[in-house]
Design an enzyme around this catalytic site. Structure first.
Site, short mmCIF file in Angstrom:
data_model
loop_
_atom_site.label_atom_id
_atom_site.label_comp_id
_atom_site.label_asym_id
_atom_site.label_seq_id
_atom_site.Cartn_x
_atom_site.Cartn_y
_atom_site.Cartn_z
N GLN A 197 0.85 -1.20 0.00
CA GLN A 197 0.00 0.00 0.00
C GLN A 197 0.88 1.25 0.00
OE1 GLN A 197 -2.25 -0.91 3.61
NE2 GLN A 197 -0.35 -1.64 4.53
N HIS B 245 -9.41 3.94 19.19
CA HIS B 245 -8.86 2.68 19.71
C HIS B 245 -9.52 2.26 21.02
CE1 HIS B 245 -5.59 3.76 16.82
NE2 HIS B 245 -5.84 2.51 16.50
N GLU C 192 -0.15 0.17 13.63
CA GLU C 192 0.62 1.17 14.38
C GLU C 192 0.74 0.82 15.86
OE1 GLU C 192 -2.46 1.29 13.23
OE2 GLU C 192 -3.16 3.34 13.24
N ASP D 221 -0.08 -8.20 11.35
CA ASP D 221 -0.22 -7.17 10.31
C ASP D 221 0.64 -7.58 9.10
OD1 ASP D 221 -1.18 -3.92 10.35
OD2 ASP D 221 0.08 -4.65 8.71
N ASP E 7 -0.01 -12.27 6.60
CA ASP E 7 -1.41 -12.13 6.20
C ASP E 7 -2.31 -12.71 7.30
OD1 ASP E 7 -3.39 -13.49 3.42
OD2 ASP E 7 -3.85 -12.06 5.02
N ASP F 171 -8.84 -4.84 13.03
CA ASP F 171 -8.48 -3.43 12.82
C ASP F 171 -7.78 -3.33 11.46
OD1 ASP F 171 -6.40 -1.01 14.56
OD2 ASP F 171 -8.12 -0.80 13.22
N PRO G 40 -5.03 -4.83 0.72
CA PRO G 40 -4.63 -6.19 1.14
C PRO G 40 -5.66 -6.82 2.08
CG PRO G 40 -3.24 -4.52 2.19
CD PRO G 40 -4.08 -3.79 1.19
N1 SAM Z 1 -5.96 1.56 13.74
C1 SAM Z 1 -6.02 2.34 12.55
C2 SAM Z 1 -7.19 3.26 12.66
O1 SAM Z 1 -7.17 4.06 13.54
O2 SAM Z 1 -8.08 3.19 11.86
C3 SAM Z 1 -6.14 1.59 11.25
C4 SAM Z 1 -5.84 0.23 11.28
S1 SAM Z 1 -4.31 -0.29 10.75
C5 SAM Z 1 -3.40 0.98 10.14
C6 SAM Z 1 -4.85 -1.19 9.31
C7 SAM Z 1 -3.85 -2.28 9.04
O3 SAM Z 1 -4.44 -3.39 8.37
C8 SAM Z 1 -2.69 -1.81 8.15
O4 SAM Z 1 -1.53 -1.66 8.93
C9 SAM Z 1 -2.57 -2.90 7.09
O5 SAM Z 1 -1.24 -3.23 6.80
C10 SAM Z 1 -3.32 -4.05 7.76
N2 SAM Z 1 -3.81 -5.10 6.85
C11 SAM Z 1 -4.49 -4.94 5.70
N3 SAM Z 1 -4.73 -6.15 5.14
C12 SAM Z 1 -4.19 -7.09 5.97
C13 SAM Z 1 -4.11 -8.51 5.94
N4 SAM Z 1 -4.62 -9.23 4.92
N5 SAM Z 1 -3.49 -9.14 6.97
C14 SAM Z 1 -2.96 -8.42 8.00
N6 SAM Z 1 -2.99 -7.07 8.07
C15 SAM Z 1 -3.61 -6.41 7.06
#
Ligand code: SAM
Length: 316
Positions: free
Chosen positions: A56, A87, A111, A131, A163, A181, A190
């Protein structure tokens, strides 16, 4: 969080850097689109990182009003000024309601703030965070340490870069709380493969008896709650109780919705004394969530209740 389901449209642009222009016109701007005709402009006073991971577009910036911000595929994920609203809302109603919160699984959560909130409960003996994007985790550790606040180093934390879908297929443990999340399920995200009947069935198979599955579930705004309703309709086929809840998140410039699912308990109806007892046991003070806030979170406006009650699309 992706708010314009037509695809991420956040982008940076700078006003002309002509001498003598008013200060505000010297800023670079991060523009987030919540709809093709709606934009929110955040002035940027510093860019810590901007680039693309294997999964991404990633940016870490600082803004005058919201402080530091994580942006993925052009959409605000969380901002220093108000990430606790999101959160604490995502994590604590589910943990307070769970029959057993000793083993928690976080899908996504890059994060580290969701991990931080789960580990504030002394009842949590292990929290696994999966993640897919190691770059997001590394950037969060480097530029956004306030989000994790030591959670990555907590001996109860198990952080896996991979994944989440593959992890759940390979994993054999069952969890008292599963927190999703993840980014929005868009064709180029993803996380897209994690929003369908089979995956919801797989997640349930990883949930312990009496467990709670909670997920960030898109916007609750009057003009764009369709994805939220689609998730709720689908999950009602898998759980006896599926409770919608929502709050305004200023950095998102919209109302954000969540879903709490369980066969044992209606999280919406959690007793205030249970919430108070749970919150009094947490390390540190909450910023946003308590028994009064809980009632507000689960008191849905009429338009949203009507949309949730209506027939409509669900995931297959
Ligand atoms: N906590 C944040 C908020 O305040 O909205 C957003 C959540 S966090 C940044 C979203 C995460 O989902 C990203 O770090 C992304 O890399 C992860 N992600 C997306 N697809 C994924 C998958 N198939 N497996 C694991 N993590 C995934």
């Amino acid at each position: 969080m992706q708010k314009n389901l037509a695809g991420s449209a956040g982008f940076f642009f700078s006003f002309r850097q002509e001498r003598g222009m008013p200060k505000t016109e010297r800023w670079q701007w991060y523009v987030e689109e919540s709809a093709p005709s709606e934009q929110h402009h955040h002035a940027i006073d510093r860019v810590f990182f901007e680039g693309r991971s294997d999964f991404q577009q990633v940016a870490v910036v600082s803004t005058p009003v919201f402080g530091k911000m994580l942006i993925l595929d052009g959409d605000t994920q969380s901002a220093e000024g108000d990430e606790k609203i999101y959160h604490e809302t995502l994590v604590h109603p589910a943990l307070a309601a769970a029959a057993d919160r000793s083993d928690v699984l976080v899908l996504g959560g890059g994060e580290g703030a969701t991990l931080r909130e789960a580990l504030r409960s002394p009842d949590v003996r292990r929290c696994t965070m999966v993640d897919i994007d190691g770059l997001v985790v590394d950037l969060a550790k480097r530029f956004l340490p306030e989000w994790s606040d030591g959670a990555f180093e907590d001996r109860r934390a198990r952080v896996i870069v991979g994944d989440a879908l593959q992890f759940m297929r390979d994993d054999r443990d069952r969890y008292g709380v599963i927190v999703s999340d993840l980014t929005e399920p868009l064709e180029d995200s993803p996380s897209n493969a994690l929003f369908n009947e089979d995956v919801f069935r797989l997640i349930k198979s990883r949930l312990a008896e009496g467990g709670v599955y909670v997920l960030q579930a898109s916007t609750a705004s009057f003009h764009n709650a369709s994805l939220h309703c689609k998730m709720a309709r689908t999950l009602r086929r898998h759980y006896a109780h599926v409770a919608s809840f929502f709050t305004h998140v200023p950095a998102f410039d919209t109302d954000w919705a969540f879903l709490a699912c369980s066969d044992r308990i209606d999280v919406a109806a959690l007793d205030a004394s249970v919430i108070d007892a749970y919150c009094s046991g947490l390390r540190g003070e909450n910023f946003f969530y308590d028994a009064v806030t809980h009632r507000r979170l689960f008191s849905l406006p009429l338009y949203l209740r009507r949309a949730l009650a209506a027939e409509g699309e669900s995931f297959r």
